[in-house]
Each structure stands twice: as C-alpha cells, then as structure tokens.
Write a protein that holds these residues in place. Structure first.
Motif, PDB file in Angstrom:
ATOM      1  N   SER A   3      10.837  -3.027  87.892  1.00 31.25           N
ATOM      2  CA  SER A   3       9.575  -2.510  88.440  1.00 31.25           C
ATOM      3  C   SER A   3       9.768  -1.262  89.285  1.00 31.25           C
ATOM      4  O   SER A   3       8.823  -0.505  89.504  1.00 31.25           O
ATOM      5  CB  SER A   3       8.881  -3.595  89.262  1.00 31.25           C
ATOM      6  N   HIS A   4      11.004  -1.027  89.773  1.00 30.13           N
ATOM      7  CA  HIS A   4      11.263   0.126  90.634  1.00 30.13           C
ATOM      8  C   HIS A   4      11.881   1.316  89.882  1.00 30.13           C
ATOM      9  O   HIS A   4      12.246   2.308  90.506  1.00 30.13           O
ATOM     10  CB  HIS A   4      12.194  -0.279  91.788  1.00 30.13           C
ATOM     11  N   ILE A   5      12.031   1.196  88.559  1.00 31.95           N
ATOM     12  CA  ILE A   5      12.610   2.298  87.787  1.00 31.95           C
ATOM     13  C   ILE A   5      11.612   3.460  87.727  1.00 31.95           C
ATOM     14  O   ILE A   5      10.423   3.262  87.442  1.00 31.95           O
ATOM     15  CB  ILE A   5      12.989   1.831  86.370  1.00 31.95           C
ATOM     16  N   GLU A   6      12.088   4.670  87.967  1.00 36.79           N
ATOM     17  CA  GLU A   6      11.268   5.875  87.918  1.00 36.79           C
ATOM     18  C   GLU A   6      11.717   6.755  86.757  1.00 36.79           C
ATOM     19  O   GLU A   6      12.909   6.824  86.445  1.00 36.79           O
ATOM     20  CB  GLU A   6      11.394   6.663  89.227  1.00 36.79           C
ATOM     21  N   PRO A   7      10.765   7.480  86.103  1.00 35.51           N
ATOM     22  CA  PRO A   7      11.139   8.366  84.985  1.00 35.51           C
ATOM     23  C   PRO A   7      11.946   9.564  85.472  1.00 35.51           C
ATOM     24  O   PRO A   7      11.790  10.016  86.606  1.00 35.51           O
ATOM     25  CB  PRO A   7       9.791   8.799  84.408  1.00 35.51           C
ATOM     26  N   LEU A   8      12.827  10.069  84.583  1.00 44.10           N
ATOM     27  CA  LEU A   8      13.690  11.199  84.931  1.00 44.10           C
ATOM     28  C   LEU A   8      13.110  12.532  84.457  1.00 44.10           C
ATOM     29  O   LEU A   8      13.489  13.595  84.961  1.00 44.10           O
ATOM     30  CB  LEU A   8      15.081  11.005  84.308  1.00 44.10           C
ATOM     31  N   SER A   9      12.216  12.488  83.438  1.00 43.61           N
ATOM     32  CA  SER A   9      11.609  13.699  82.868  1.00 43.61           C
ATOM     33  C   SER A   9      12.644  14.553  82.145  1.00 43.61           C
ATOM     34  O   SER A   9      13.755  14.102  81.860  1.00 43.61           O
ATOM     35  CB  SER A   9      10.902  14.506  83.963  1.00 43.61           C
ATOM     36  N   ALA A  10      12.297  15.816  81.858  1.00 43.74           N
ATOM     37  CA  ALA A  10      13.172  16.784  81.167  1.00 43.74           C
ATOM     38  C   ALA A  10      13.483  16.327  79.748  1.00 43.74           C
ATOM     39  O   ALA A  10      12.652  15.727  79.076  1.00 43.74           O
ATOM     40  CB  ALA A  10      14.423  17.054  81.984  1.00 43.74           C
ATOM     41  N   GLY A  11      14.723  16.633  79.254  1.00 40.52           N
ATOM     42  CA  GLY A  11      15.071  16.518  77.843  1.00 40.52           C
ATOM     43  C   GLY A  11      15.286  15.106  77.327  1.00 40.52           C
ATOM     44  O   GLY A  11      15.022  14.121  78.014  1.00 40.52           O
ATOM     45  N   THR A  12      15.836  15.023  76.072  1.00 38.51           N
ATOM     46  CA  THR A  12      16.042  13.736  75.393  1.00 38.51           C
ATOM     47  C   THR A  12      17.465  13.690  74.848  1.00 38.51           C
ATOM     48  O   THR A  12      17.713  13.971  73.677  1.00 38.51           O
ATOM     49  CB  THR A  12      15.024  13.568  74.246  1.00 38.51           C
ATOM     50  N   MET A  13      18.439  13.314  75.702  1.00 37.70           N
ATOM     51  CA  MET A  13      19.857  13.282  75.314  1.00 37.70           C
ATOM     52  C   MET A  13      20.241  11.852  74.921  1.00 37.70           C
ATOM     53  O   MET A  13      20.936  11.137  75.645  1.00 37.70           O
ATOM     54  CB  MET A  13      20.721  13.792  76.463  1.00 37.70           C
ATOM     55  N   THR A  14      19.775  11.449  73.750  1.00 40.12           N
ATOM     56  CA  THR A  14      20.002  10.066  73.302  1.00 40.12           C
ATOM     57  C   THR A  14      21.480   9.800  73.027  1.00 40.12           C
ATOM     58  O   THR A  14      22.005   8.716  73.352  1.00 40.12           O
ATOM     59  CB  THR A  14      19.181   9.786  72.037  1.00 40.12           C
ATOM     60  N   GLY A  15      22.173  10.765  72.418  1.00 36.78           N
ATOM     61  CA  GLY A  15      23.606  10.583  72.142  1.00 36.78           C
ATOM     62  C   GLY A  15      24.398  10.399  73.421  1.00 36.78           C
ATOM     63  O   GLY A  15      25.307   9.562  73.502  1.00 36.78           O
ATOM     64  N   LEU A  16      24.058  11.183  74.467  1.00 37.93           N
ATOM     65  CA  LEU A  16      24.727  11.037  75.765  1.00 37.93           C
ATOM     66  C   LEU A  16      24.482   9.652  76.355  1.00 37.93           C
ATOM     67  O   LEU A  16      25.390   9.051  76.963  1.00 37.93           O
ATOM     68  CB  LEU A  16      24.218  12.120  76.726  1.00 37.93           C
ATOM     69  N   ALA A  17      23.281   9.137  76.158  1.00 39.81           N
ATOM     70  CA  ALA A  17      22.958   7.809  76.680  1.00 39.81           C
ATOM     71  C   ALA A  17      23.804   6.726  76.003  1.00 39.81           C
ATOM     72  O   ALA A  17      24.315   5.804  76.656  1.00 39.81           O
ATOM     73  CB  ALA A  17      21.472   7.523  76.494  1.00 39.81           C
ATOM     74  N   ILE A  18      23.954   6.829  74.666  1.00 35.48           N
ATOM     75  CA  ILE A  18      24.774   5.842  73.949  1.00 35.48           C
ATOM     76  C   ILE A  18      26.224   5.930  74.410  1.00 35.48           C
ATOM     77  O   ILE A  18      26.896   4.910  74.636  1.00 35.48           O
ATOM     78  CB  ILE A  18      24.678   6.064  72.421  1.00 35.48           C
ATOM     79  N   GLN A  19      26.739   7.147  74.577  1.00 37.51           N
ATOM     80  CA  GLN A  19      28.123   7.334  75.034  1.00 37.51           C
ATOM     81  C   GLN A  19      28.317   6.758  76.431  1.00 37.51           C
ATOM     82  O   GLN A  19      29.324   6.128  76.732  1.00 37.51           O
ATOM     83  CB  GLN A  19      28.486   8.826  75.016  1.00 37.51           C
ATOM     84  N   THR A  20      27.326   6.973  77.306  1.00 35.64           N
ATOM     85  CA  THR A  20      27.400   6.436  78.674  1.00 35.64           C
ATOM     86  C   THR A  20      27.430   4.906  78.648  1.00 35.64           C
ATOM     87  O   THR A  20      28.137   4.273  79.435  1.00 35.64           O
ATOM     88  CB  THR A  20      26.210   6.934  79.507  1.00 35.64           C
ATOM     89  N   ALA A  21      26.652   4.319  77.752  1.00 39.76           N
ATOM     90  CA  ALA A  21      26.661   2.854  77.631  1.00 39.76           C
ATOM     91  C   ALA A  21      28.060   2.353  77.275  1.00 39.76           C
ATOM     92  O   ALA A  21      28.546   1.354  77.829  1.00 39.76           O
ATOM     93  CB  ALA A  21      25.651   2.410  76.584  1.00 39.76           C
ATOM     94  N   MET A  22      28.729   3.064  76.347  1.00 45.63           N
ATOM     95  CA  MET A  22      30.090   2.658  75.961  1.00 45.63           C
ATOM     96  C   MET A  22      31.080   2.839  77.107  1.00 45.63           C
ATOM     97  O   MET A  22      31.924   1.972  77.364  1.00 45.63           O
ATOM     98  CB  MET A  22      30.555   3.465  74.744  1.00 45.63           C
ATOM     99  N   ASP A  23      30.965   3.972  77.814  1.00 41.21           N
ATOM    100  CA  ASP A  23      31.968   4.318  78.823  1.00 41.21           C
ATOM    101  C   ASP A  23      31.759   3.607  80.152  1.00 41.21           C
ATOM    102  O   ASP A  23      32.723   3.259  80.831  1.00 41.21           O
ATOM    103  CB  ASP A  23      31.960   5.834  79.074  1.00 41.21           C
ATOM    104  N   GLU A  24      30.495   3.380  80.535  1.00 46.23           N
ATOM    105  CA  GLU A  24      30.217   2.932  81.895  1.00 46.23           C
ATOM    106  C   GLU A  24      29.555   1.569  81.998  1.00 46.23           C
ATOM    107  O   GLU A  24      29.455   1.025  83.096  1.00 46.23           O
ATOM    108  CB  GLU A  24      29.334   3.970  82.608  1.00 46.23           C
ATOM    109  N   VAL A  25      29.100   1.009  80.881  1.00 43.46           N
ATOM    110  CA  VAL A  25      28.411  -0.286  80.942  1.00 43.46           C
ATOM    111  C   VAL A  25      29.173  -1.366  80.175  1.00 43.46           C
ATOM    112  O   VAL A  25      29.401  -2.465  80.694  1.00 43.46           O
ATOM    113  CB  VAL A  25      26.971  -0.170  80.421  1.00 43.46           C
ATOM    114  N   PHE A  26      29.582  -1.046  78.943  1.00 43.35           N
ATOM    115  CA  PHE A  26      30.312  -2.046  78.151  1.00 43.35           C
ATOM    116  C   PHE A  26      31.789  -2.062  78.538  1.00 43.35           C
ATOM    117  O   PHE A  26      32.679  -1.792  77.727  1.00 43.35           O
ATOM    118  CB  PHE A  26      30.138  -1.770  76.655  1.00 43.35           C
ATOM    119  N   THR A  27      32.040  -2.383  79.803  1.00 47.34           N
ATOM    120  CA  THR A  27      33.403  -2.546  80.318  1.00 47.34           C
ATOM    121  C   THR A  27      33.447  -3.848  81.100  1.00 47.34           C
ATOM    122  O   THR A  27      32.423  -4.286  81.654  1.00 47.34           O
ATOM    123  CB  THR A  27      33.812  -1.382  81.240  1.00 47.34           C
TER     124      THR A  27
END
Length: 440
Positions: free
Chosen positions: A110-134
C-alpha cells in the motif's frame, strides 16, 4: 488396500466440500479454502510504474498485488513474496526474506509509490536475478526444490533488450509470467515469458479489470491440498504438491527409504558435530561432553584437561604426577609405591642388592651403615672388613707411647745401676774409714 481407503476418504472429503454452501466454502480471493493451497514458491512481482501508468492505474496494480497475496499460502516455509518496482531505474520494494505474513506484505504494498520515467524491463529482470533470487535475500537453496517464479506487469514496450536477459533467467530456473495491459507490446511479452506461451502470457485491456487475473493465477498456482484432506500417511510433515503430496521431516530428522516415516539424524556422526571429545546424540540434536579428567569449556564444545593433582582431587600419599587429564602416584626418595599404587612404604636399604656392606648392614631410617662380625674390624672404606689381630689391636699412637716408656724405663734402670755402683763404693770407703778408726 491402503490406497483404496485413501481414495475413498479423498472422494468423501471432496464431496462434502462441494455440498457446502458457498459462504461456508469461503471466497477464493480471501484465501480461506484450506483444501486448496498453492505449493511453496519464491515469487517475485515486477511492476511497471513508468510515466505511461497513471496514478489511479498504479493503484489498481497495488490492488491486484494485494488480492494475489490473499490467494497465496504465505509463510516462511510456504510461499515467499518480493516486489520490484521499475521504470528507468529499479527499486526493490521488499525482498523474499522480509515478510512472512499477508498483513505485513499488503501494508508494504500500500505504500509503494510510482517511479515514472522510462520502461527498463530487461534491467528489472536482471536486478531480480542479481539482488532478489539469492539466499542472502531469502531465496531457498536449490536442494529445497522450491520453484522460482516472476510475474511481470507492464503496459508498454521495453526500452532495453529483454530477450537475452529473460533467456538467462529461465536458464537459471526462473519461470516468467508476462502480464500486458492496454498498450503493452505483445511481441515483447512473448520474448519474456516462459514456455508454453499460452500458459505464461496474459493480456487485459485496462488496469480496471486486471484483478480478474487473480483467479487465473490461483488456478495456476493452486491444487487440491491432499495434506489437508487427511488422506496422507506422512509420519511428520506432509507437503501438498500439485494434487499430490510428499512427506518431509522435522529439523533433526531424515526421511526413511519408505518416503513416509522419519528417523532422528545421528547428529554425532563424523562431520555433523563440532564437539572436541564426546558427542551425545539427543533426539535429533546433540550436546558435547568431555572424557574423564577433562572439563567442558564455556564454548560448550571444546575440553581442557583438569589439574588432577590439585588438593582434594587425588589420593596419593606422597607425590601426585598429573598426566593429560589423569594422574599417577609416586614416592619420595627412600620410599617405594605400594601395590595399591597410592601409598608408600620406606625402602629397606639393607635388603639384598640395595647396600654394599661386606658383612653387616645396619638400617638407620632411610640410610644405612656397615659393621663387621665379632673378630673383624671395619676397613677405612667403611664397607669391607678385615680379621682383627693382637698387633692390630694396638694403634700406632699406642705403639709410640710404649716405645717411649720402654726407653724411659731403660734410662731409669741405667741410672739406678750407676747409683747403686756409687753407693757400693761409698759403703766400702766408709767401712775402711771405720776400720782405721778402730785401729787407732
């Protein structure tokens, strides 16, 4: 026979469930159907909050996330959830290790706020691999066989390359679902999603109807909970798995070859414990102890040798010798250790083989002196003896005294003899004088 009974119980339970009124069965969205729980997942939502997503539309996305969370069997040992928010940058709103209850997750959403600007979907998937799925961020180890799942929600065309990074993610064992809204590029969605595409790519016309996908994902992630039906024969832990179940064991136990019962793990087997000396197995756990003569250190693992010669710890009569957690007794010089290995007795210094006296050994406490039989005298070496003789009974000093006395006696005798001769001469002269006087 067991399978037949199990099938019958399962059928009766399902029939009873179907006969219940809808209110009693509970709403699927509320996640109250105890006979249908999703298998454990490590689930990551990747949500697009670029400029094209209006504020009210982003609020719809958060409603969708909350309703999805309600359908999940959330918990540390069940499904773990993380949320990534992305535009031209990526923000990990919370990783898999942070929340294990629905209320906390929904509050964070409920407290998440939008970031606006561009749409870097590939960067988001890479971040999930590097920083979340550990594992550090809460992903379960590979040997747990917990599925890793990503649900991407976007309304636009990615501004970076997604095909290669999505392929790497899938090769790493991550299953990707792509949800397109409104203006989303279907070709990009298909590049990101796992196979088969008709089961991993979804599209809705507006954010206003996105929550309709909740039931679709619930059907995908959920199956009849065989563990809740009571038809399983697991001794300890039952884990529902896609309409079936597998058995597991509590910590400290291992599953037997029958895949149903459990046995306590021998925690004292080599390599399982860190005890310095003695490991004591205790119902799936263990404690450390020490051998006799050692004491357990404060770390409860290693041992130190006790000073067994400290006062009150030994029973030696004279000398205690500490020896690596044990001890032996010894005696002072002149004493010998008794058969009990504790007390001491004075050594008989006059026993055969212990002295060097030729004839007689005289014991004197811890020492001895030599003596001789009658008629013998001790030689100057204080050990051997010689037969006694008359001459030998007179010492040199006494011999010298005798010679002096003899010389004196000879001198006196000589003087007495000379004096006697002179007296005879005087007597003769006196007699001659008397005779001459008588003749006158």
């Amino acid at each position: 026979m067991r399978r037949a009974l199990g099938s019958l119980r399962c059928y009766l339970a399902l029939l009873a469930l179907l006969l219940l009124p809808p209110a009693a069965r509970g709403s699927p969205a509320a996640g109250r159907d105890t006979t249908c729980k999703n298998r454990p997942l490590d689930l990551v939502f990747i949500i697009d909050s670029s400029r094209s997503v209006r504020t009210e539309e982003f609020e719809k996305v958060k409603v969708f996330l909350s309703e999805m969370i309600d359908t999940l069997d959330v918990g540390e040992r069940a499904t773990r959830v993380a949320v990534l928010n992305y535009a031209s940058t990526v923000k990990v709103e919370f990783p898999l290790r942070t929340y294990f209850d629905k209320a906390s997750m929904k509050e964070a959403v409920s407290h998440i706020e939008p970031l606006s600007a561009g749409t870097m979907t590939g960067l988001a998937i890479q971040t999930a691999m590097d920083e979340v799925f550990t594992e550090e961020m809460g992903t379960r180890p590979a040997n747990f066989n917990i599925p890793k799942v990503v649900i991407i929600v976007t309304d636009g065309r990615p501004q970076d390359q997604v095909q290669d990074v999505a392929a790497r993610a899938q090769a790493a064992g991550i299953e990707i679902y792509a949800v397109g809204v409104d203006r989303a590029d279907m070709q990009s969605l298909r590049m990101m999603a796992s196979e088969p595409l008709d089961e991993h790519v979804f599209y809705v016309e507006t954010y206003g109807v996105i929550e309709k996908l909740t039931s679709k994902f619930r059907e995908t992630f959920c199956a009849v909970n065989m563990c809740a039906l009571g038809t399983h024969d697991c001794q300890q832990v039952c884990m529902s798995s896609g309409g079936s179940y597998v058995c597991d064991c509590y910590e400290g136990y291992t599953l037997n070859p029958d895949k149903r019962t459990c046995s306590a793990v021998d925690m004292c087997a080599p390599g399982r414990h860190d005890c310095g000396q003695v490991c004591v197995s205790n119902n799936g756990s263990y404690s450390c102890e020490c051998r006799e003569g050692y004491t357990l250190n404060p770390d409860k693992k290693t041992c130190s040798a006790m000073d067994m010669c400290a006062p009150g710890k030994h029973d030696c009569a004279q000398i205690c010798l500490s020896n690596d957690g044990s001890y032996t007794c010894d005696c002072y010089e002149g004493y010998t250790l008794n058969a009990d290995k504790k007390t001491c007795s004075a050594v008989d210094m006059c026993a055969p083989g212990r002295h060097d006296c030729e004839q007689v050994c005289v014991r004197d406490d811890l020492f001895y002196t030599c003596d001789c039989y009658q008629g013998y005298t001790l030689n100057p070496d204080k050990k051997t003896c010689s037969r006694a003789t008359t001459s030998s009974l007179v010492t040199t000093e006494e011999s010298c005294k005798c010679e002096a006395i003899a010389a004196l006696q000879d001198s006196v005798t000589s003087h007495l003899e000379a004096l006697s001769t002179k007296l005879d001469e005087v007597s003769q002269k006196l007699q001659a004088y008397q005779e001459r006087q008588q003749g006158v």
